[in-house]
Structure formats: C-alpha cells, structure tokens
Write an enzyme that holds these catalytic residues in place. Structure first.
Site, PDB file in Angstrom:
ATOM      1  N   LYS A  13      -9.519  -6.803 -15.147  1.00  0.00           N
ATOM      2  CA  LYS A  13      -9.921  -7.126 -13.772  1.00  0.00           C
ATOM      3  C   LYS A  13      -8.762  -7.763 -13.010  1.00  0.00           C
ATOM      4  CE  LYS A  13     -12.265 -11.102 -12.814  1.00  0.00           C
ATOM      5  NZ  LYS A  13     -11.584 -11.847 -11.743  1.00  0.00           N
ATOM      6  N   ASN A  14      -8.080  -8.707 -13.662  1.00  0.00           N
ATOM      7  CA  ASN A  14      -7.049  -9.458 -12.944  1.00  0.00           C
ATOM      8  C   ASN A  14      -5.781  -8.645 -12.689  1.00  0.00           C
ATOM      9  OD1 ASN A  14      -8.814 -11.533 -12.837  1.00  0.00           O
ATOM     10  ND2 ASN A  14      -7.755 -12.852 -14.309  1.00  0.00           N
ATOM     11  N   CYS A  58     -15.340 -17.786  -7.631  1.00  0.00           N
ATOM     12  CA  CYS A  58     -15.945 -18.753  -8.544  1.00  0.00           C
ATOM     13  C   CYS A  58     -15.822 -20.172  -8.015  1.00  0.00           C
ATOM     14  CB  CYS A  58     -15.216 -18.714  -9.883  1.00  0.00           C
ATOM     15  SG  CYS A  58     -15.659 -17.321 -10.880  1.00  0.00           S
ATOM     16  N   ARG A 116      -9.584 -24.766  -4.799  1.00  0.00           N
ATOM     17  CA  ARG A 116      -8.579 -23.717  -5.031  1.00  0.00           C
ATOM     18  C   ARG A 116      -7.841 -23.431  -3.732  1.00  0.00           C
ATOM     19  NH1 ARG A 116     -11.379 -19.225  -8.900  1.00  0.00           N
ATOM     20  NH2 ARG A 116      -9.236 -18.546  -9.207  1.00  0.00           N
ATOM     21  N   ASP A 122      -9.327 -19.096 -18.614  1.00  0.00           N
ATOM     22  CA  ASP A 122     -10.467 -18.175 -18.539  1.00  0.00           C
ATOM     23  C   ASP A 122     -11.184 -17.993 -19.877  1.00  0.00           C
ATOM     24  OD1 ASP A 122     -10.054 -17.837 -15.878  1.00  0.00           O
ATOM     25  OD2 ASP A 122      -9.238 -15.814 -15.994  1.00  0.00           O
ATOM     26  N   ARG A 179     -19.228  -9.690 -12.374  1.00  0.00           N
ATOM     27  CA  ARG A 179     -17.960  -9.681 -11.631  1.00  0.00           C
ATOM     28  C   ARG A 179     -16.791  -9.330 -12.558  1.00  0.00           C
ATOM     29  NH1 ARG A 179     -16.571 -14.961  -9.496  1.00  0.00           N
ATOM     30  NH2 ARG A 179     -14.744 -13.730  -9.036  1.00  0.00           N
TER      31      ARG A 179
HETATM   32  C1  UD1 Z   1      -5.907 -16.227 -11.402  1.00  0.00           C
HETATM   33  C2  UD1 Z   1      -6.976 -15.418 -12.108  1.00  0.00           C
HETATM   34  C3  UD1 Z   1      -8.027 -16.355 -12.687  1.00  0.00           C
HETATM   35  C4  UD1 Z   1      -7.382 -17.387 -13.602  1.00  0.00           C
HETATM   36  C5  UD1 Z   1      -6.230 -18.096 -12.886  1.00  0.00           C
HETATM   37  C6  UD1 Z   1      -5.434 -19.009 -13.800  1.00  0.00           C
HETATM   38  C7  UD1 Z   1      -6.990 -13.359 -10.840  1.00  0.00           C
HETATM   39  C8  UD1 Z   1      -7.747 -12.437  -9.953  1.00  0.00           C
HETATM   40  N1  UD1 Z   1      -7.593 -14.525 -11.142  1.00  0.00           N
HETATM   41  O1  UD1 Z   1      -6.536 -16.935 -10.351  1.00  0.00           O
HETATM   42  O2  UD1 Z   1      -8.942 -15.552 -13.448  1.00  0.00           O
HETATM   43  O3  UD1 Z   1      -8.333 -18.349 -13.970  1.00  0.00           O
HETATM   44  O4  UD1 Z   1      -5.304 -17.119 -12.340  1.00  0.00           O
HETATM   45  O5  UD1 Z   1      -4.943 -18.305 -14.882  1.00  0.00           O
HETATM   46  O6  UD1 Z   1      -5.927 -13.029 -11.317  1.00  0.00           O
HETATM   47  N2  UD1 Z   1      -3.026 -23.443  -6.640  1.00  0.00           N
HETATM   48  C9  UD1 Z   1      -2.556 -24.235  -5.621  1.00  0.00           C
HETATM   49  N3  UD1 Z   1      -2.124 -23.644  -4.465  1.00  0.00           N
HETATM   50  C10 UD1 Z   1      -2.150 -22.280  -4.306  1.00  0.00           C
HETATM   51  C11 UD1 Z   1      -2.620 -21.485  -5.353  1.00  0.00           C
HETATM   52  C12 UD1 Z   1      -3.059 -22.094  -6.522  1.00  0.00           C
HETATM   53  O7  UD1 Z   1      -2.523 -25.457  -5.732  1.00  0.00           O
HETATM   54  O8  UD1 Z   1      -1.733 -21.802  -3.229  1.00  0.00           O
HETATM   55  C13 UD1 Z   1      -3.510 -24.083  -7.880  1.00  0.00           C
HETATM   56  C14 UD1 Z   1      -5.011 -23.842  -8.094  1.00  0.00           C
HETATM   57  O9  UD1 Z   1      -5.789 -24.741  -7.390  1.00  0.00           O
HETATM   58  C15 UD1 Z   1      -5.140 -23.973  -9.595  1.00  0.00           C
HETATM   59  C16 UD1 Z   1      -3.797 -23.459 -10.106  1.00  0.00           C
HETATM   60  O10 UD1 Z   1      -2.913 -23.465  -8.995  1.00  0.00           O
HETATM   61  O11 UD1 Z   1      -5.288 -25.332  -9.942  1.00  0.00           O
HETATM   62  C17 UD1 Z   1      -3.875 -22.071 -10.702  1.00  0.00           C
HETATM   63  O12 UD1 Z   1      -4.305 -21.164  -9.718  1.00  0.00           O
HETATM   64  P1  UD1 Z   1      -3.784 -19.664  -9.668  1.00  0.00           P
HETATM   65  O13 UD1 Z   1      -2.815 -19.423 -10.773  1.00  0.00           O
HETATM   66  O14 UD1 Z   1      -3.346 -19.379  -8.272  1.00  0.00           O
HETATM   67  O15 UD1 Z   1      -5.103 -18.867  -9.971  1.00  0.00           O
HETATM   68  P2  UD1 Z   1      -5.664 -17.614  -9.204  1.00  0.00           P
HETATM   69  O16 UD1 Z   1      -4.547 -16.695  -8.845  1.00  0.00           O
HETATM   70  O17 UD1 Z   1      -6.609 -18.044  -8.165  1.00  0.00           O
END
Ligand code: UD1
Length: 426
Positions: A22-23, A118, A123, A306, A398
């Site tokens: 999915k990711n 989620c 986030r 995850d 999902r």
């Molecule tokens: C992706 C995955 C999700 C997984 C996560 C961490 C997808 C579709 N989803 O989510 O399944 O749980 O990686 O492995 O690929 N953060 C910030 N600022 C930002 C972006 C992120 O502070 O602009 C923080 C978030 O709050 C969180 C951390 O970074 O604490 C990790 O987030 P991120 O790696 O961005 O996860 P996702 O891409 O949302």
C-alpha cells in the site's frame, strides 16, 4: 455496519502470497500524474484496498482516467483538468498529500485541505511545505484550504529535520520535473522510497541515492509512460508472520523480499519464534514465546511503527515482561484499551508500554480506531479463548485486502458481516 467475528484457538497453517505494498502504491499512483507521454502507465501487483480506491477517485476527479482490472492499474496520460483535490477525498486519506508535489510540478498550482487518515497523533505537514518552498513554491491559506503556486520549481539543497517518509516522497516527485539539481539530506530510507525512485527512473527521471541518507535528483523536462510492478507489502507480511507465531502455527509467505523484513525477523527470533527465509519466501514456526526486553520503533531499518501494535499482542502472550517504546508517532497506543478488555496486562507511561505476559487472552467485543491497531485486534482474537467481535472493520480494509479470506485460507475461524447475523450463526 460490518464486523469480524473470530473464534480463537486455531493454529494457522499453510502458504500465503503477499501482494503489493500500500505504502508504495499510493505515492506511485500520485507520481503517475507526471507522465507526459501520450500512453498509459501500467502498475502491476496492486492490492484491492480502500486507500487505493480513494487515490483512484482523486486522480479521476483531476481528470485522469484510471482502470483497475485483475490486480493491475491502467492510468491514462496526464491530461489534468483540475488542480483542486476534493475536500472529502482529501480527508479520507492522509496520503492525498502526495498530490501536492506532482500537481505543483505539472500544473504549477494546487488547492488541498489538510489531510486525514489514521488518528495516530499529531501528523503535521511542515516538512512537505518547507521543502517545496525551498524549490520556489508559495503557500497560503484561505477558508481552511491550502493553496500553492510555482511558475517553475527549481532544484534546491534541502535538509529534512526528520526523515519523514511522506515528505521525502513528495519532494522526490516535485524535484523530478524541477529545473536543475535537487539534493535532499536526512531522507527516509524505507524500501518504499527505493520503489518510488525505481518507478520515477522507469519513467525517465534521474533520481539517485534512495535507501541512503541523501537523494540527488536531476530534473528532466518530461517523463514517459512505463509498466511497473510494485514491491510486496512488508507490513502485511509482518502482520501474517505475527499471526502465525501467536497461534503456534506454521506458515510460509511467498513473493516477499526477506531483506525488507529484517527488523521484524530479528524481534520474532528474540521472542523465541523460528524464522527461515529463502530468496523470496519466509517460513514462520512456533516456539515458546518469550519476552523482549526492549522494542523501540524507529525509521527504517529500525522496527516499523506499523507493526508495533501487532507485536504488542504477541508480547502480551510471551513469558516475562517486555517494554515497547513508540518513537515515531506520539499517540499510537489506542489499541491498549481494547487489548485490556481481552485481559492483556499492559501499562502505558508516555511513549512506553510495559507488558506482562499472560497465559491466555480472552475473547471480547472490541473496536478499531486505526488501521494497524485493527490488525492487532484481529490477531488478538485469533489467539484468544472464546469469541472476539471486532467493530470498525473499514479501517482494516484500508490496508489489508480481504483479511478474513486470507486468514480463512490459513485455517482461522473468522467471518465478516453485520453483527446480528453473525452472532446468529455462531
Ligand atoms: C508513512 C506511512 C505510514 C508509516 C509512517 C512511518 C505511507 C502512506 N504511510 O506515513 O504507514 O506509519 O510512514 O513509517 O507511506 N512529521 C513531521 N512533519 C512532517 C511530516 C512528518 O513532523 O511534515 C512527523 C510525523 O508527525 C511523525 C513522523 O514525522 O511523527 C513520521 O511521519 P512520516 O514518516 O511522514 O509518516 P507518513 O509519511 O505520514
């Protein structure tokens, strides 16, 4: 409303094929917008998931024709008529944020609302916005929407304060068509980043460095169509590995990439589980479950957040005391309340959960609040004594294709339907 009803106690046995991740699928679908040839992009090994269909609807709302047939997606070349991602679809899935980079690169403008998905803590999207700003995009807010524009994105030197998966992907897609060279430091190293790089390069992009801390992207004028097969889902594989371990079963997963599963394999072995892998399979067989002193989630190649909730179920049944530290998301222990209804002995202190192993979980009525917590509750039901009724199944859909059918194939006693009908047959 559909429920899952599980009669616990069956040992899972058999062979299961793991489908595409999915990711990987979601950012790659978004990146397909960058196709500037007159021909379709074909994506293979695509699981039938709610999130994939939300992304499909988003692309369609922008004017792109998308067909999903026999596990493959056919995405028409980017004749984009709209730059606004519909509010409702945006709120359904956090990954809709991936549209920002490609739309800015392709159209020079975009309108989105804050992404949903989620409920696993705060986030933010600041890293996405900061990176795109460095490449020349301007952002402003109006009536709750985020607007962005850029006449021409230009290559830049970017440092991410945190190796965010989504921000890394958004910036890679934007930089692929930007003017000049972009260097992004402290990027995420997840296998899905490598997959996106491989997809972009198959379209003619020049992206190097995925899997390391630095990405170097030379912008090109145009990207082409391609046919691409996405990597297998390491989180789905990890979930079924834990399911096999927790029920004392013996399962072989095929079409996996064992190197992507190293973090989970190491912790399963530490917990007393037998794991053996070949080039593209893993075999899991039961052992005596024992506690794991410390399990800390962290960005790849660390233990994936995850799989944290699923592993917590396993440790609830392991001899001794374990500690899980969640370092990626701050509110990812919502499943604990539900696991306690099943008799689990877990105490949460900030970002740490202390788990005392018990002999047996007990079936109960539980409710899912997010995707992976949902999978964890299903695993708990498989291992528990008695009947477990799981509400909120749409969260699981999902990210897991027909979870009850896959588990039935392995011999689990699990059915899906409206609660009243199911209880009647139990
Ligand atoms: C992706 C995955 C999700 C997984 C996560 C961490 C997808 C579709 N989803 O989510 O399944 O749980 O990686 O492995 O690929 N953060 C910030 N600022 C930002 C972006 C992120 O502070 O602009 C923080 C978030 O709050 C969180 C951390 O970074 O604490 C990790 O987030 P991120 O790696 O961005 O996860 P996702 O891409 O949302």
């Amino acid at each position: 409303m559909e429920h899952l009803i599980i009669e616990g106690g069956n040992k899972l046995k058999g062979t299961l094929k793991i489908k595409g991740a999915k990711n990987s699928v979601l950012p790659i679908m978004a990146a397909s917008l960058l196709n500037g040839s007159g021909k379709d992009v074909i994506l293979e090994n695509i699981p039938d998931l709610i999130d994939m269909h939300v992304m499909r609807k988003i692309l369609q709302s922008l004017g792109i024709t998308v067909h999903y047939v026999n596990g493959n997606l056919r995405i028409a070349p980017g004749n984009i008529r709209n730059y606004a991602v519909p509010d409702q679809l945006m709120r359904e899935m956090r990954s809709s944020i991936f549209l920002m980079g490609p739309l800015l690169a392709k159209l020079g403008k975009v309108k989105i609302s804050y992404p949903g998905g989620c409920s696993i803590g705060h986030r933010p999207i600041d890293l996405h916005l900061k990176g795109l700003e460095s490449m020349g995009a301007k952002f402003w807010e109006e009536k709750g929407f985020i607007f962005a524009s850029a006449t021409q994105l230009t290559g830049a030197e970017i440092h991410l304060d945190y190796p965010s998966v989504g921000a890394t992907e958004n910036l890679m897609m934007a930089a692929a068509l930007a003017n000049g060279k972009t260097t992004i430091n402290n990027v995420a190293k997840e296998p899905e980043i490598v997959d996106l790089q491989n997809f972009l390069n198959a379209m003619g992009a020049e992206v190097r460095g995925a899997g390391t801390e630095t990405l170097k992207i030379e912008g090109v004028e145009r990207l082409e169509d391609c046919t691409y097969r996405v990597i297998p889902d390491r989180i789905v594989a990890g979930t079924y590995m834990i399911a096999a371990a927790i029920t004392g079963g013996e399962v072989i997963l095929t079409e996996v990439i064992p190197a992507h599963l190293e973090g989970i394999i190491a912790k399963l072995r530490e917990a007393g589980i037998f794991v053996e892998s070949t080039e593209d399979t893993v075999k899991i067989a039961c052992g005596n479950l024992k506690a794991v002193k410390t399990l800390r989630t962290s960005p790849y190649p660390g233990f994936p957040t995850d799989l944290q909730s699923q592993m917590m179920v396993l440790l609830s049944l392991a001899r001794g005391e374990s500690m899980i530290e969640e370092s990626v998301f701050e509110a990812r222990f919502k499943h604990v309340v539900e696991l306690k209804k099943m008799n689990a002995s877990i105490m949460v202190e900030g970002c740490r959960a202390h788990i005392k192993g018990i002999e047996k979980l007990r079936g109960a009525e539980v409710e899912i609040t997010d995707l992976r917590a949902g999978a964890a509750l299903v695993l708990a039901g498989l291992a528990a004594e008695g009947t477990t009724i799981v509400a909120g199944v749409k969260h699981i859909d999902r990210g897991y294709e027909k979870i009850e059918k896959e588990l039935q194939l392995l011999g689990a006693n699990i059915i899906r339907g409206p609660r009243e009908n199911l209880l009647y047959f139990c």
